[in-house]
Design a protein around this motif. Structure first.
Motif, PDB file in Angstrom:
ATOM      1  N   HIS A   1      33.468  49.029  48.609  1.00  0.00           N
ATOM      2  CA  HIS A   1      33.706  47.784  47.882  1.00  0.00           C
ATOM      3  C   HIS A   1      34.419  46.786  48.790  1.00  0.00           C
ATOM      4  CE1 HIS A   1      33.673  51.055  44.878  1.00  0.00           C
ATOM      5  NE2 HIS A   1      33.267  50.181  43.982  1.00  0.00           N
TER       6      HIS A   1
ATOM      7  N   GLN B   1      38.763  41.572  42.132  1.00  0.00           N
ATOM      8  CA  GLN B   1      37.476  42.166  41.798  1.00  0.00           C
ATOM      9  C   GLN B   1      36.975  42.930  43.021  1.00  0.00           C
ATOM     10  OE1 GLN B   1      36.426  42.012  38.688  1.00  0.00           O
ATOM     11  NE2 GLN B   1      38.084  40.588  38.140  1.00  0.00           N
ATOM     12  N   TRP B   2      36.750  44.222  42.845  1.00  0.00           N
ATOM     13  CA  TRP B   2      36.214  45.047  43.929  1.00  0.00           C
ATOM     14  C   TRP B   2      34.693  45.080  43.792  1.00  0.00           C
ATOM     15  CZ3 TRP B   2      39.353  46.313  47.795  1.00  0.00           C
ATOM     16  CH2 TRP B   2      40.722  46.382  47.564  1.00  0.00           C
TER      17      TRP B   2
ATOM     18  N   PRO C   1      30.928  46.039  44.752  1.00  0.00           N
ATOM     19  CA  PRO C   1      30.246  47.137  45.438  1.00  0.00           C
ATOM     20  C   PRO C   1      29.224  46.651  46.460  1.00  0.00           C
ATOM     21  CG  PRO C   1      29.398  46.895  43.211  1.00  0.00           C
ATOM     22  CD  PRO C   1      30.554  45.950  43.324  1.00  0.00           C
TER      23      PRO C   1
ATOM     24  N   THR D   1      37.537  48.915  39.516  1.00  0.00           N
ATOM     25  CA  THR D   1      36.854  47.766  40.122  1.00  0.00           C
ATOM     26  C   THR D   1      37.549  46.449  39.782  1.00  0.00           C
ATOM     27  OG1 THR D   1      35.315  47.662  38.253  1.00  0.00           O
ATOM     28  CG2 THR D   1      34.620  48.908  40.198  1.00  0.00           C
TER      29      THR D   1
END
Length: 667
Positions: free
Chosen positions: A412, A423-424, A426, A519
């Motif tokens: 991420h 916000q991670w 992907p 996330t």
């Protein structure tokens, strides 16, 4: 800026490395961390300089000094040592009541039969069996659970030829002209490389695994240990994970795309929960030479990473470092390398699932669901923060079951929003814009070009993210942002709040509900660094921080057994700040939050790397890198001859071991 060097270049490798990290190759329109911090704290009515103004007052008037003393008396710090005085000289200094002993120096024996260090007659064969140059990351892996016997694992990041080789670099006078006025300027001129000198440089890179033990309170290497090992640019390694076998990593020497010789520019790193050693490859671009045509199919990918950097002349004698002869070789570097330190004959693996960037490190934590989370910084202006979450869970009862955990999982990249959330995002092929239409034909492409993947996902452009360290005691994650003097007024954001950010800052991330695999997280600014007595700097140390306690350029960090934060620095030079780099203890909780104290300082010209505590907190290991590299420094005339202080003996990067006099826990 042209950062490529030649054998006659007047700049040292340290100069070139710093300039490279200052380039900023991210041309995306993504918001910068400065923009985000500015928006966030403007909305909250946060007065960016308020703490700085308080601290300034505390340094310029007797009444304010008295007030600061009262503030310190009311502040409950987690640290009890007497602070070191900041400054610059030829020695290292540690807080009163502690010993700081030299454990390992460049050229020291790694094996019982290693040759003695002879600086006037160096050879590649000797260096391959001696401790390498510019020690950076340090890890300690206990043997039988002991804090007094274990495996020390150490990265050797790069070499300073002008300080290593006798009769090679010289001080010359160059005539410079500006506005019609000529003046003589003295500079260090590098010598001509030979295959023999390059062979020594190659063997001085990589890493060392060496058993150490403590007897009667003092540490020493165990030279006859079966665990001892040197890893170099020539050590055979395996490419594993999604990139293995990709056409983009196949070469004449390796048509399978699965076998690589060696690792280089290993900056920080990590130790996994299952006891393996992670070597992060950082500025790999500097080792490649050759000219790249604009219509070359890899030209854009090369440019995003700065390939070829031309710092070293290895390509003159080794085709694999010349991109015109082996165009895919650069794609085989920039990874995280996993080494099993308990098997000196094992083959290290480049774990490609963690992505290809200029990795500063790879620190990890076991998540509450058993998966393992690794945090990484991409150390260049305007590049990104990443985390990797394994697909499988860690098995504490079966080490063998964990040995390939790093081949499967999700990488991420971080987007820091002005509302205080992270916000991670992907990096998964086929999700969002990571498609063939955008130039990513498969997951291998996404990982080889992890920077560009972060660009198209809209990640936040950071101020040189270096160490990223999770704290298992508090659930916080600390991000060291060293500096960014290229950030302009219109590029500041919530998480990178200062233009011309010369001193850097530290971000504190809180993972949601203690879930490190989350996330969505939240973030705050722990510190904006720099001298609080200069109003324009806008530093935010606690007013209880003394004139010795402030620092700039946070680089590596460590969390001790009590969950306390320790920060080492890179860039506090005599010229820039009037003080050397060092190790500072930083309070992160309660009324002492933001208070910093100087515990250890390095000799002139050196950088502070690798802080690492044994599990019982009774020993602290520190890496002193490129000592003496200040001003017109050469082998014959370094700024200091630390640590030996012997005529004819060069200055030597070294590992220092700190213990409390009389025994006990540190600080």
């Amino acid at each position: 800026m042209n950062e490529r060097a030649t054998p006659q270049d007047f700049r040292t490798l340290t100069d070139i490395r710093e300039e490279s990290e200052d380039v900023g190759r991210n041309a995306s329109a993504n918001p910068t961390m400065g923009d985000i911090i500015n928006r966030r704290y403007s909305r909250r009515g946060f007065m960016a300089g308020s703490l700085g103004v308080t601290a300034i007052a505390a340094t310029v008037s007797p009444l304010a000094l008295l007030a600061a003393g009262e503030a310190r008396a009311m502040t409950t710090s987690a640290f009890s040592f007497d602070e070191v005085e900041a400054g610059v000289d030829e020695m290292h200094h540690v807080a009163a009541g502690y010993d700081a002993d030299i454990l390992l120096r460049w050229g020291d024996k790694v094996f019982a039969d290693s040759p003695d260090f002879d600086p006037m007659n160096q050879t590649a064969a000797a260096q391959a069996r001696q401790f390498g140059y510019n020690n950076d990351y340090i890890g300690f892996i206990p043997l039988d659970g002991s804090s007094e016997r274990g495996l020390l694992v150490v990265n050797h990041e790069y070499t300073n030829a002008e300080l290593m080789f006798p009769n090679w670099a010289t001080v010359v006078t160059e005539v410079q002209e500006k506005d019609g006025v000529k003046k003589d300027v003295q500079k260090v001129k590098m010598g001509e490389y030979t295959p023999e000198l390059i062979g020594i440089e190659m063997m001085a890179h990589g890493g060392t695994v060496i058993e150490i033990s403590r007897t009667d309170g003092k540490w020493a290497p165990v030279l006859d240990s079966a665990y001892n090992r040197r890893i170099t640019v020539e050590t055979p390694m395996t490419l594993s994970g999604p990139v293995a076998g990709s056409d983009r990593v196949k070469t004449k020497a390796d048509p399978t795309g699965t076998q690589v010789f060696g690792t280089l520019n290993n900056c920080a790193g990590g130790v996994t929960p299952w006891g393996t050693y992670l070597m992060a490859e950082e500025n790999f671009h500097g080792y490649f030479t050759g000219d790249v045509a604009e219509n070359d199919p890899q030209a854009a990918a090369y440019k995003r990473y700065g390939v070829p950097g031309g710092w070293y002349n290895w390509g003159q004698f080794h085709d694999r470092f010349d991109v015109t002869k082996e165009p895919n070789e650069p794609n085989r570097f920039g990874w995280v390398v996993e080494v099993d330190p308990f098997d000196a004959n094992s083959t290290p693996r480049k774990r490609t699932a963690l992505g290809r960037t200029k990795h500063e490190g790879a620190e990890s934590i076991v998540n509450k669901d058993g998966r393992v989370v690794f945090y990484c910084g991409d150390d260049e202006r305007f590049d990104y923060v990443y985390k990797f979450v394994t697909a499988g869970a860690y098995n504490a009862a079966d080490r063998a079951a964990n040995m390939d955990l790093l081949d499967q999982g999700t990488l991420h990249v971080a987007r820091f929003d002005a509302d205080g959330t992270v916000q991670w995002l992907p990096l998964v092929h086929g999700e969002g814009p990571l498609t063939a239409e955008n130039g990513f034909k498969d997951q291998a492409d996404v990982l080889i070009e992890a920077r560009r993947a972060g660009d198209v996902l809209g990640a936040t452009k950071m101020d040189r993210p270096e160490d990223v360290q999770p704290n298992p005691k508090t659930g916080k994650v600390y991000v060291m942002l060293t500096n960014n003097t290229r950030r302009k007024d219109d590029q500041v954001d919530a998480a990178n709040p200062r233009a011309n950010n010369a001193f850097g800052h530290i971000i504190e991330i809180t993972e949601t509900d203690g879930d490190f695999a989350s996330t969505t997280s939240t973030w705050d600014v722990l510190l904006k660094c720099g001298d609080p007595s200069v109003a324009e700097v806008g530093a935010t140390f606690s007013p209880a921080t003394t004139a010795n306690g402030w620092f700039g350029m946070p680089d590596n960090c460590a969390i001790d057994a009590d969950g306390r934060l320790w920060v080492s620095t890179d860039g506090n030079s005599q010229k820039a700040t009037g003080r050397t780099d060092g190790l500072w203890a930083v309070d992160t909780d309660g009324d002492a939050r933001g208070t910093s104290k100087l515990f250890f300082r390095v000799p002139v010209g050196a950088e502070m790397c690798g802080p690492l505590f044994t599990p019982n907190d009774e020993t602290l290991f520190l890496a002193v890198q490129h000592p003496g590299d200040e001003g017109l420094a050469t082998f014959e005339a370094p700024a200091t001859r630390w640590p030996d202080f012997q005529d004819g003996m060069p200055t030597r990067p070294s590992v220092v071991v700190v213990t409390k006099q009389g025994g006990g826990r540190i600080a």
